[in-house]
Design an enzyme around this catalytic site. Structure first.
Site, PDB file in Angstrom:
ATOM      1  N   GLU A  53       7.074   1.147  -4.102  1.00 41.35           N
ATOM      2  CA  GLU A  53       5.863   2.124  -4.623  1.00 41.35           C
ATOM      3  C   GLU A  53       6.169   3.472  -4.018  1.00 41.35           C
ATOM      4  O   GLU A  53       5.411   4.069  -3.425  1.00 41.35           O
ATOM      5  CB  GLU A  53       4.748   1.383  -4.235  1.00 41.35           C
ATOM      6  CG  GLU A  53       4.472   0.161  -4.985  1.00 41.35           C
ATOM      7  CD  GLU A  53       3.035  -0.600  -4.440  1.00 41.35           C
ATOM      8  OE1 GLU A  53       2.446   0.071  -3.415  1.00 41.35           O
ATOM      9  OE2 GLU A  53       2.758  -1.928  -4.730  1.00 41.35           O
ATOM     10  N   GLU A  74       5.622  -9.216  -9.619  1.00 42.69           N
ATOM     11  CA  GLU A  74       4.165  -9.529  -9.027  1.00 42.69           C
ATOM     12  C   GLU A  74       3.488  -9.986 -10.059  1.00 42.69           C
ATOM     13  O   GLU A  74       2.330  -9.396 -10.165  1.00 42.69           O
ATOM     14  CB  GLU A  74       3.783  -8.349  -8.231  1.00 42.69           C
ATOM     15  CG  GLU A  74       4.633  -8.065  -6.959  1.00 42.69           C
ATOM     16  CD  GLU A  74       4.315  -6.971  -6.051  1.00 42.69           C
ATOM     17  OE1 GLU A  74       2.940  -6.592  -6.215  1.00 42.69           O
ATOM     18  OE2 GLU A  74       4.943  -6.182  -5.198  1.00 42.69           O
TER      19      GLU A  74
HETATM   20  O1  G3I Z   1      -4.775 -10.196   8.440  1.00 46.96           O
HETATM   21  C1  G3I Z   1      -6.102  -9.757   8.413  1.00 46.96           C
HETATM   22  C2  G3I Z   1      -7.096 -10.581   9.007  1.00 46.96           C
HETATM   23  O2  G3I Z   1      -6.709 -10.803  10.416  1.00 46.96           O
HETATM   24  C3  G3I Z   1      -8.376 -10.118   9.028  1.00 46.96           C
HETATM   25  O3  G3I Z   1      -9.285 -10.949   9.246  1.00 46.96           O
HETATM   26  C4  G3I Z   1      -8.549  -9.931   7.300  1.00 46.96           C
HETATM   27  C5  G3I Z   1      -9.865  -9.316   7.078  1.00 46.96           C
HETATM   28  O4  G3I Z   1     -10.095  -8.706   5.640  1.00 46.96           O
HETATM   29  O5  G3I Z   1      -7.472  -9.050   7.009  1.00 46.96           O
HETATM   30  C6  G3I Z   1      -6.382  -9.517   6.913  1.00 46.96           C
HETATM   31  O6  G3I Z   1      -5.402  -8.862   6.282  1.00 46.96           O
HETATM   32  C7  G3I Z   1      -5.374  -8.575   4.889  1.00 46.96           C
HETATM   33  C8  G3I Z   1      -3.880  -8.890   4.580  1.00 46.96           C
HETATM   34  O7  G3I Z   1      -3.676  -8.673   2.946  1.00 46.96           O
HETATM   35  C9  G3I Z   1      -3.606 -10.480   5.018  1.00 46.96           C
HETATM   36  O8  G3I Z   1      -4.493 -11.268   4.185  1.00 46.96           O
HETATM   37  C10 G3I Z   1      -5.609  -7.079   4.655  1.00 46.96           C
HETATM   38  O9  G3I Z   1      -6.800  -6.902   4.970  1.00 46.96           O
HETATM   39  C11 G3I Z   1      -5.439  -7.066   3.032  1.00 46.96           C
HETATM   40  O10 G3I Z   1      -5.696  -5.616   2.766  1.00 46.96           O
HETATM   41  C12 G3I Z   1      -4.131  -7.429   2.770  1.00 46.96           C
HETATM   42  O11 G3I Z   1      -3.827  -7.334   1.469  1.00 46.96           O
HETATM   43  C13 G3I Z   1      -2.587  -7.372   0.782  1.00 46.96           C
HETATM   44  C14 G3I Z   1      -2.332  -6.162  -0.011  1.00 46.96           C
HETATM   45  O12 G3I Z   1      -0.915  -6.164  -0.396  1.00 46.96           O
HETATM   46  C15 G3I Z   1      -2.133  -5.007   1.160  1.00 46.96           C
HETATM   47  O13 G3I Z   1      -1.484  -3.790   0.758  1.00 46.96           O
HETATM   48  C16 G3I Z   1      -2.396  -8.573  -0.082  1.00 46.96           C
HETATM   49  O14 G3I Z   1      -2.576  -9.767   0.740  1.00 46.96           O
HETATM   50  C17 G3I Z   1      -1.118  -8.451  -0.975  1.00 46.96           C
HETATM   51  O15 G3I Z   1      -1.175  -9.642  -1.981  1.00 46.96           O
HETATM   52  C18 G3I Z   1      -0.703  -7.062  -1.167  1.00 46.96           C
HETATM   53  O16 G3I Z   1       0.373  -7.237  -1.956  1.00 46.96           O
HETATM   54  C19 G3I Z   1       0.663  -5.972  -2.723  1.00 46.96           C
HETATM   55  C20 G3I Z   1       2.164  -5.855  -2.709  1.00 46.96           C
HETATM   56  O17 G3I Z   1       2.692  -5.969  -1.328  1.00 46.96           O
HETATM   57  C21 G3I Z   1       2.923  -4.620  -3.524  1.00 46.96           C
HETATM   58  N1  G3I Z   1       2.383  -4.225  -4.728  1.00 46.96           N
HETATM   59  C22 G3I Z   1       0.849  -4.657  -4.845  1.00 46.96           C
HETATM   60  C23 G3I Z   1       0.335  -5.936  -4.167  1.00 46.96           C
HETATM   61  C24 G3I Z   1      -1.300  -6.043  -4.312  1.00 46.96           C
HETATM   62  O18 G3I Z   1      -1.821  -5.147  -3.445  1.00 46.96           O
END
Ligand code: G3I
Length: 375
Positions: free
Chosen positions: A161, A268
């Site tokens: 990105e 994705e």
């Molecule tokens: O690990 C913490 C946890 O400790 C906490 O309790 C919890 C509370 O919300 O958050 C957890 O972290 C989260 C993490 O995923 C793991 O689950 C983050 O808040 C959350 O923002 C994060 O989201 C990820 C996102 O990327 C962040 O940018 C998604 O799982 C993941 O599927 C997503 O993937 C991205 C690709 O990498 C790039 N393209 C877009 C795609 C969708 O956003």
């Protein structure tokens, strides 16, 4: 040659018998995505390491898919949140599961502006680091991570990105861009290739099938090639919706990348069934409220409409034999999709091929049929 029919683990067999007990259709229980895809393309899923603790999910993952993309576990903040301290445990657990089940792993991602510790490209006050220091940090991170997974990963989303959504801007002014300049992407590809010359290297983005971003992406891929970088494929993330984009847009984009001599990974894929104002996948684009109409399940006519959408996309992929190397779904079942929390937190979404009960949806049968029909 891709293995079409594999030994199904005892756990998978148990799941299959349970599915049969509950009357799941023969096609759904008997056929697998990886079997239907055969040698045409790899079919993947993005998982979290915690998914593997659930025996039902673990069995479904190993039974249906050729490959795994760790959804978070190989991002810079997961692997080196503190400078010099590498935390490979969760990524290693995913690799071990994949190896035990004859699956491949895709690395995601080496350079991104999200889920990346600030120290990589900025000082403590938030000021961009001098170019040489930022390059040294980037090189060290990429080298140690890529070497750690050498021989265990088929390829890396090297940069994720990087292209700007603003019409007048080419690359987003991310921390890496601020500190290093436009050539940070070339440098990232060079460092990754030096660390593992056998690994495939990809550029990954959302909306890069849309004409404006496609043009910028073609420019970037040409620049990478002109600089002598190895680039195996471009990732079109494929965070699509029920009414957007038209299948023709995707068809045109695949043709444009094919012309350039790079493969396409639909990296994705999901189809959002809830309304939102934002396309693509910029994680900071939150919306405060939104309709959440399908809390108790997706009505059957919408499940069928979604199946038709999935079918139309796979028919487009089939029109370009050999051009689409891999299709990875961003999650295994609806319950673990990121779309339950984006752009509105806490909704009940249904974007994938398997429901929260792990049973195949009409979309699964549609994809199996489209894969089976393609040459
Ligand atoms: O690990 C913490 C946890 O400790 C906490 O309790 C919890 C509370 O919300 O958050 C957890 O972290 C989260 C993490 O995923 C793991 O689950 C983050 O808040 C959350 O923002 C994060 O989201 C990820 C996102 O990327 C962040 O940018 C998604 O799982 C993941 O599927 C997503 O993937 C991205 C690709 O990498 C790039 N393209 C877009 C795609 C969708 O956003």
């Amino acid at each position: 040659m891709k293995q079409q029919f594999r030994n199904v683990s005892i756990a998978s067999a148990v799941v299959l018998s349970v599915l049969n007990l509950f009357g799941t259709s023969a096609s759904a229980a008997d056929e697998t995505l990886r079997g239907a895809a055969g040698d045409k393309m790899l079919i993947g899923t993005a998982i979290m390491a915690s998914d593997l603790a659930d025996p039902g999910q673990a069995a479904l993952i190993s039974q249906q898919f050729d490959c795994i993309t760790p959804g978070n576990e190989m991002k810079p903040d997961a692997l080196q949140n503190v400078k010099g301290t590498f935390t490979f445990e969760k990524g290693d657990a995913i690799v071990a599961f994949a190896q035990a089940h004859d699956m491949k792993v895709v690395g995601h991602t080496l350079v991104w502006h999200n889920q990346s510790p600030a120290w990589l490209y900025a000082d403590e006050s938030g000021k961009p680091l001098p170019r040489d220091q930022a390059l040294a940090n980037m090189k060290d991170h990429i080298t140690k991570v890529v070497q750690h997974y050498k021989g265990k990963i088929i390829g890396w989303d090297v940069v994720n990105e990087a292209i700007s959504d603003k019409p007048a801007e080419y690359l987003s002014d991310t921390p890496a861009h601020k500190a290093i300049g436009d050539d940070y992407i070339v440098k990232a590809f060079q460092f990754a290739h030096e660390a593992d010359p056998d690994a495939q290297l990809y550029y990954n983005d959302y909306n890069d099938e849309q004409p404006e971003k496609l043009a910028k992406c073609v420019r970037l891929l040409k620049e990478l090639k002109d600089a002598g970088c190895r680039v195996d494929a471009v990732g079109i993330q494929g965070h699509w919706m029920m009414e957007w984009p038209p299948a023709q847009t995707i068809d045109d984009a695949i043709a444009a990348y094919e012309k350039l001599g790079v493969k396409v990974n639909v990296s994705e894929l999901d189809i959002d069934v809830l309304p939102r104002n934002t396309t693509g996948a910029e994680i900071t684009a939150t919306e405060k409220s939104g309709i959440d109409s399908f809390k108790s399940g997706l009505p059957s006519e919408l499940a069928q409409k979604q199946a038709d959408r999935y079918r139309s996309f796979f028919e487009v992929f089939a029109k370009h034999p050999g051009a689409v190397a891999r299709v990875t779904f961003w999650g295994t079942h609806d319950g673990t999709s990121w779309l339950n929390d984006w752009p509105v937190k806490g909704r009940t979404n249904h974007p994938l091929l398997f429901g929260r009960d792990l049973k195949p949806k009409p979309a699964f049968d549609a994809v199996i049929a489209a894969l089976g029909a393609s040459k």
